[in-house]
Write a protein that holds these residues in place. Structure first.
Motif, PDB file in Angstrom:
ATOM      1  N   SER A  32      32.660  37.007  47.949  1.00 21.52           N
ATOM      2  CA  SER A  32      33.289  37.306  49.245  1.00 21.52           C
ATOM      3  C   SER A  32      33.996  38.421  49.386  1.00 21.52           C
ATOM      4  O   SER A  32      33.989  39.198  50.281  1.00 21.52           O
ATOM      5  CB  SER A  32      34.176  35.839  49.200  1.00 21.52           C
ATOM      6  N   LEU A  33      34.640  38.620  48.091  1.00 23.16           N
ATOM      7  CA  LEU A  33      35.530  40.030  48.108  1.00 23.16           C
ATOM      8  C   LEU A  33      34.595  41.244  48.174  1.00 23.16           C
ATOM      9  O   LEU A  33      34.995  42.104  49.018  1.00 23.16           O
ATOM     10  CB  LEU A  33      36.270  40.013  46.865  1.00 23.16           C
ATOM     11  N   GLU A  34      33.482  41.475  47.435  1.00 22.44           N
ATOM     12  CA  GLU A  34      32.628  42.390  47.552  1.00 22.44           C
ATOM     13  C   GLU A  34      31.869  42.612  48.968  1.00 22.44           C
ATOM     14  O   GLU A  34      31.858  43.563  49.405  1.00 22.44           O
ATOM     15  CB  GLU A  34      31.624  42.232  46.636  1.00 22.44           C
ATOM     16  N   ASN A  35      31.796  41.558  49.772  1.00 19.55           N
ATOM     17  CA  ASN A  35      31.284  41.511  51.018  1.00 19.55           C
ATOM     18  C   ASN A  35      32.415  42.029  52.026  1.00 19.55           C
ATOM     19  O   ASN A  35      32.085  42.864  52.795  1.00 19.55           O
ATOM     20  CB  ASN A  35      30.870  40.164  51.503  1.00 19.55           C
ATOM     21  N   ILE A  36      33.584  41.971  51.686  1.00 21.19           N
ATOM     22  CA  ILE A  36      34.694  42.408  52.539  1.00 21.19           C
ATOM     23  C   ILE A  36      34.850  43.778  52.225  1.00 21.19           C
ATOM     24  O   ILE A  36      34.980  44.719  53.339  1.00 21.19           O
ATOM     25  CB  ILE A  36      36.214  41.838  52.141  1.00 21.19           C
ATOM     26  N   ILE A  37      34.567  44.406  50.987  1.00 26.69           N
ATOM     27  CA  ILE A  37      34.673  45.765  50.968  1.00 26.69           C
ATOM     28  C   ILE A  37      33.786  46.421  51.594  1.00 26.69           C
ATOM     29  O   ILE A  37      33.995  47.495  51.922  1.00 26.69           O
ATOM     30  CB  ILE A  37      34.721  46.014  49.245  1.00 26.69           C
ATOM     31  N   LYS A  38      32.596  45.806  51.294  1.00 30.27           N
ATOM     32  CA  LYS A  38      31.126  46.467  52.184  1.00 30.27           C
ATOM     33  C   LYS A  38      31.443  46.720  53.537  1.00 30.27           C
ATOM     34  O   LYS A  38      31.035  47.636  54.192  1.00 30.27           O
ATOM     35  CB  LYS A  38      29.927  45.853  51.663  1.00 30.27           C
ATOM     36  N   SER A  39      32.055  45.698  54.212  1.00 33.83           N
ATOM     37  CA  SER A  39      31.786  45.376  55.490  1.00 33.83           C
ATOM     38  C   SER A  39      33.116  45.994  56.536  1.00 33.83           C
ATOM     39  O   SER A  39      32.900  46.257  57.633  1.00 33.83           O
ATOM     40  CB  SER A  39      31.648  43.774  55.927  1.00 33.83           C
ATOM     41  N   THR A  40      34.383  45.854  55.773  1.00 30.74           N
ATOM     42  CA  THR A  40      35.420  46.227  56.400  1.00 30.74           C
ATOM     43  C   THR A  40      35.531  47.816  56.401  1.00 30.74           C
ATOM     44  O   THR A  40      35.342  48.591  55.384  1.00 30.74           O
ATOM     45  CB  THR A  40      36.629  45.598  55.918  1.00 30.74           C
ATOM     46  N   HIS A  41      36.185  48.264  57.827  1.00 28.91           N
ATOM     47  CA  HIS A  41      36.508  49.566  57.672  1.00 28.91           C
ATOM     48  C   HIS A  41      38.225  50.022  57.734  1.00 28.91           C
ATOM     49  O   HIS A  41      38.590  51.147  57.945  1.00 28.91           O
ATOM     50  CB  HIS A  41      35.974  50.277  59.073  1.00 28.91           C
ATOM     51  N   ASN A  42      38.800  48.986  57.491  1.00 24.77           N
ATOM     52  CA  ASN A  42      40.178  48.825  57.697  1.00 24.77           C
ATOM     53  C   ASN A  42      40.596  49.154  56.149  1.00 24.77           C
ATOM     54  O   ASN A  42      40.524  48.097  55.181  1.00 24.77           O
ATOM     55  CB  ASN A  42      40.668  47.240  58.012  1.00 24.77           C
ATOM     56  N   ASP A  43      41.427  50.046  55.766  1.00 26.20           N
ATOM     57  CA  ASP A  43      41.815  50.345  54.459  1.00 26.20           C
ATOM     58  C   ASP A  43      42.861  49.528  53.997  1.00 26.20           C
ATOM     59  O   ASP A  43      42.694  49.196  52.679  1.00 26.20           O
ATOM     60  CB  ASP A  43      42.341  51.851  54.585  1.00 26.20           C
ATOM     61  N   THR A  44      43.536  48.878  54.765  1.00 25.55           N
ATOM     62  CA  THR A  44      44.391  47.992  54.196  1.00 25.55           C
ATOM     63  C   THR A  44      43.808  46.601  53.565  1.00 25.55           C
ATOM     64  O   THR A  44      44.058  46.111  52.836  1.00 25.55           O
ATOM     65  CB  THR A  44      45.465  47.605  55.512  1.00 25.55           C
ATOM     66  N   THR A  45      42.959  46.331  54.369  1.00 28.05           N
ATOM     67  CA  THR A  45      42.203  44.993  54.232  1.00 28.05           C
ATOM     68  C   THR A  45      41.435  45.467  53.117  1.00 28.05           C
ATOM     69  O   THR A  45      41.192  44.416  51.977  1.00 28.05           O
ATOM     70  CB  THR A  45      41.272  44.611  55.273  1.00 28.05           C
ATOM     71  N   LYS A  46      40.725  46.408  52.879  1.00 27.15           N
ATOM     72  CA  LYS A  46      39.915  46.876  51.927  1.00 27.15           C
ATOM     73  C   LYS A  46      40.752  47.083  50.307  1.00 27.15           C
ATOM     74  O   LYS A  46      40.323  46.716  49.243  1.00 27.15           O
ATOM     75  CB  LYS A  46      39.022  48.324  51.934  1.00 27.15           C
ATOM     76  N   THR A  47      41.986  47.465  50.560  1.00 26.37           N
ATOM     77  CA  THR A  47      42.833  47.726  49.415  1.00 26.37           C
ATOM     78  C   THR A  47      42.919  46.314  48.974  1.00 26.37           C
ATOM     79  O   THR A  47      43.159  46.219  47.714  1.00 26.37           O
ATOM     80  CB  THR A  47      44.080  48.442  49.839  1.00 26.37           C
ATOM     81  N   SER A  48      43.339  45.522  49.674  1.00 31.43           N
ATOM     82  CA  SER A  48      43.748  43.932  49.062  1.00 31.43           C
ATOM     83  C   SER A  48      42.458  43.384  48.683  1.00 31.43           C
ATOM     84  O   SER A  48      42.746  42.747  47.532  1.00 31.43           O
ATOM     85  CB  SER A  48      44.071  43.055  50.627  1.00 31.43           C
ATOM     86  N   ALA A  49      41.487  43.638  49.224  1.00 32.22           N
ATOM     87  CA  ALA A  49      40.122  43.066  48.481  1.00 32.22           C
ATOM     88  C   ALA A  49      40.059  43.517  47.024  1.00 32.22           C
ATOM     89  O   ALA A  49      39.472  42.953  46.084  1.00 32.22           O
ATOM     90  CB  ALA A  49      38.928  43.153  49.312  1.00 32.22           C
ATOM     91  N   PHE A  50      40.211  44.888  47.030  1.00 31.45           N
ATOM     92  CA  PHE A  50      39.880  45.556  45.815  1.00 31.45           C
ATOM     93  C   PHE A  50      40.669  45.070  44.703  1.00 31.45           C
ATOM     94  O   PHE A  50      40.558  44.821  43.499  1.00 31.45           O
ATOM     95  CB  PHE A  50      40.095  47.062  45.691  1.00 31.45           C
ATOM     96  N   ILE A  51      42.206  44.953  44.911  1.00 25.04           N
ATOM     97  CA  ILE A  51      43.257  44.481  44.214  1.00 25.04           C
ATOM     98  C   ILE A  51      42.693  42.922  43.758  1.00 25.04           C
ATOM     99  O   ILE A  51      42.736  42.648  42.589  1.00 25.04           O
ATOM    100  CB  ILE A  51      44.621  44.357  44.829  1.00 25.04           C
TER     101      ILE A  51
END
Length: 264
Positions: A32-51
């Motif tokens: 789920s988190l990998e899908n968020i990283i691939k699909s989102t263009h929002n850096d804030t959301t992407k950072t949270s997913a990476f963490i």
């Protein structure tokens, strides 16, 4: 902190088996988190997913976890989102701590602390102080550890965070035991028990009984060591904590063996 995550001294002595296959629930979270990283263009959301993804890999693939943690920090700095910069530094602090790199761990936790203080995020500040205290402890800087944990406790008490206060009391006990101040250690553990029992947190209660058993063993009071060890085991059995039980039974066997030798 995942430094763990109820970082009581007795549990830090356990041998943690590495699993080759991630549990299904963790794998689902990873996907789920990998899908968020691939699909989102929002850096804030992407950072949270990476963490969060870094946390998922912490126990099973520390190298991957560190790589993701560094990516999280890079993106959060680019986005200039201070909260996530602090979280990314805190995550890296845990990862370096687990590697035994206390210098890098300390640097990241202090970076996180500086940010959280500017944001007046008291919860994050309290957690940072607790984590920093464990770095001092493993460097045998017991004064530094106590000072950090006192700062953490004061904030947790102000916010009425009972669970975290119980953890702080256990932390105090660990330092006092290391310094062979056994009466102070027992008093701290009793405070931890009282606080944890007040909120019904069995995991902390069990950990505290384990800490008490080790303390009494070091004092040569084997009957109390056995009594508290048995209480800890009973709670672990109720919680189905198989990872802890194998070591706990072994420790209890050692106490019984010592006890028998006294009467030989």
């Amino acid at each position: 902190m995942k430094i763990t995550f109820f970082i009581n001294y007795i549990f830090l002595l356990l041998f943690i088996l590495q699993c080759l296959i991630l549990p299904a629930q963790n794998q689902y979270s990873i996907d789920s988190l990998e899908n968020i990283i691939k699909s989102t263009h929002n850096d804030t959301t992407k950072t949270s997913a990476f963490i969060n993804l870094s946390y998922q890999y912490q126990d099973n693939n520390p190298g991957k976890a560190l790589e993701l943690g560094l990516q999280a920090l890079t993106i959060s700095i680019k986005a200039n989102y201070q909260q996530n910069i602090g979280k990314a530094h805190s995550n890296l602090g845990e990862l370096y701590f687990n590697k035994g790199d206390y210098g890098s761990s300390s640097n990241n936790f202090f970076q996180a602390l500086k940010i959280f203080e500017k944001l007046n995020d008291k919860v994050a500040i309290a957690d940072c102080y607790r984590n920093i205290g464990w770095i001092y402890f493993y460097q045998k800087n017991y004064t530094g550890a106590l000072n950090s944990w006192n700062n953490s406790f004061a904030l947790n008490q102000e916010m009425n965070r009972k669970k975290e206060m119980a953890q702080n009391y256990n932390d105090f006990g660990v330092v006092y035991r290391a310094e062979k101040k056994y009466n102070e250690a027992i008093m701290s553990y009793c405070n931890a028990l009282k606080t944890a029992e007040g909120i019904g947190n069995k995991k902390i209660i069990g950990a505290t009984y384990a800490n008490l058993s080790v303390t009494y063993d070091e004092m040569g009071k084997l009957s109390q060591a056995i009594e508290n060890s048995e209480k800890s085991i009973k709670i672990a059995e109720e919680n189905g904590d198989k990872r802890y039980l194998s070591t706990a039974y072994s420790d209890l066997g050692v106490y019984y063996a010592k006890d028998e030798k006294i009467y030989e």
